[in-house]
Design a protein around this motif. Structure first.
Motif, short mmCIF file in Angstrom:
data_model
loop_
_atom_site.label_atom_id
_atom_site.label_comp_id
_atom_site.label_asym_id
_atom_site.label_seq_id
_atom_site.Cartn_x
_atom_site.Cartn_y
_atom_site.Cartn_z
N GLN A 46 49.65 -41.85 -36.94
CA GLN A 46 49.49 -42.45 -38.26
C GLN A 46 50.43 -41.71 -39.20
O GLN A 46 50.37 -40.49 -39.29
CB GLN A 46 48.05 -42.32 -38.75
CG GLN A 46 47.79 -42.85 -40.14
CD GLN A 46 47.82 -44.37 -40.19
OE1 GLN A 46 47.33 -45.04 -39.28
NE2 GLN A 46 48.38 -44.91 -41.25
N THR A 47 51.31 -42.45 -39.90
CA THR A 47 52.27 -41.81 -40.79
C THR A 47 52.14 -42.35 -42.20
O THR A 47 51.67 -43.47 -42.42
CB THR A 47 53.73 -42.06 -40.32
OG1 THR A 47 54.00 -43.46 -40.36
CG2 THR A 47 53.97 -41.51 -38.93
N THR A 48 52.56 -41.53 -43.14
CA THR A 48 52.67 -41.92 -44.54
C THR A 48 54.04 -41.46 -45.02
O THR A 48 54.49 -40.37 -44.67
CB THR A 48 51.56 -41.29 -45.40
OG1 THR A 48 50.29 -41.64 -44.84
CG2 THR A 48 51.63 -41.75 -46.84
N LYS A 61 54.57 -45.70 -51.75
CA LYS A 61 53.89 -45.03 -50.65
C LYS A 61 53.52 -46.09 -49.60
O LYS A 61 52.94 -47.12 -49.95
CB LYS A 61 52.63 -44.34 -51.15
CG LYS A 61 51.89 -43.55 -50.11
CD LYS A 61 50.70 -42.83 -50.73
CE LYS A 61 49.91 -42.07 -49.70
NZ LYS A 61 48.78 -41.35 -50.30
N SER A 63 52.07 -46.62 -45.42
CA SER A 63 51.42 -46.03 -44.26
C SER A 63 51.55 -46.97 -43.08
O SER A 63 51.66 -48.18 -43.25
CB SER A 63 49.93 -45.77 -44.52
OG SER A 63 49.76 -44.80 -45.51
N ARG A 65 51.36 -47.08 -38.36
CA ARG A 65 51.19 -46.42 -37.07
C ARG A 65 52.44 -46.61 -36.25
O ARG A 65 53.11 -47.64 -36.35
CB ARG A 65 49.98 -46.98 -36.33
CG ARG A 65 48.69 -46.58 -37.00
CD ARG A 65 47.50 -46.97 -36.20
NE ARG A 65 46.32 -46.38 -36.82
CZ ARG A 65 45.20 -46.15 -36.19
NH1 ARG A 65 45.08 -46.48 -34.93
NH2 ARG A 65 44.18 -45.61 -36.81
#
Length: 136
Positions: A46-48, A61, A63, A65
């Motif tokens: 999981q990235t942001t 921003k 988010s 996967r």
């Protein structure tokens, strides 16, 4: 289809460099704009990030996967969008005469301004981080 590539030789052991790169938690330390990365399942991260997604000059921003695979024998990590071939990348570490050569590749379906600079910045950041580790 667009491919971006960058290379950098660093004065660091291949195995130690790969160990650092293979840990998804370290991704925000060297990928520009990424603010967090957490392994949520085996080989799923999981990235942001904070990026200009629509080209209006304002960063948002986002988010998502990504699959993330670390091939310890080949000293290569690879990642991409689950269920899609629109985006993927790889980072390989190879022996280069007593040092290491980093080879970074991004594959995407569209041309994105700033991607090449981000790849170069990522490799510079990796070099700095690994040099700092060696100095300890």
């Amino acid at each position: 289809m667009t491919d971006y590539t960058a290379e950098k030789q660093i004065d660091h052991d291949v195995t130690a460099a790969f160990a650092y790169l293979a840990d998804p938690a370290n991704l925000p330390q060297y990928f520009p704009h990424m603010t967090s990365a957490k392994l949520v399942e085996p080989e799923l991260v999981q990235t942001t990030a904070v990026v200009d997604t629509d080209g209006d000059g304002v960063e948002e921003k986002v988010s998502g996967r990504a699959w993330f695979h670390a091939d310890r024998d080949a000293h290569e990590i690879s990642w991409g969008s689950p269920g899609s071939d629109e985006y993927s990348g790889s980072l390989k570490v190879t022996e280069a005469g007593g040092s290491s050569l980093l080879k970074l590749r991004i594959h995407t379906t569209e041309d994105h301004p700033g991607v090449q600079e981000s790849l170069d910045e990522a490799l510079e950041s990796i070099a700095r981080r690994l040099a700092a580790q060696s100095a300890r």
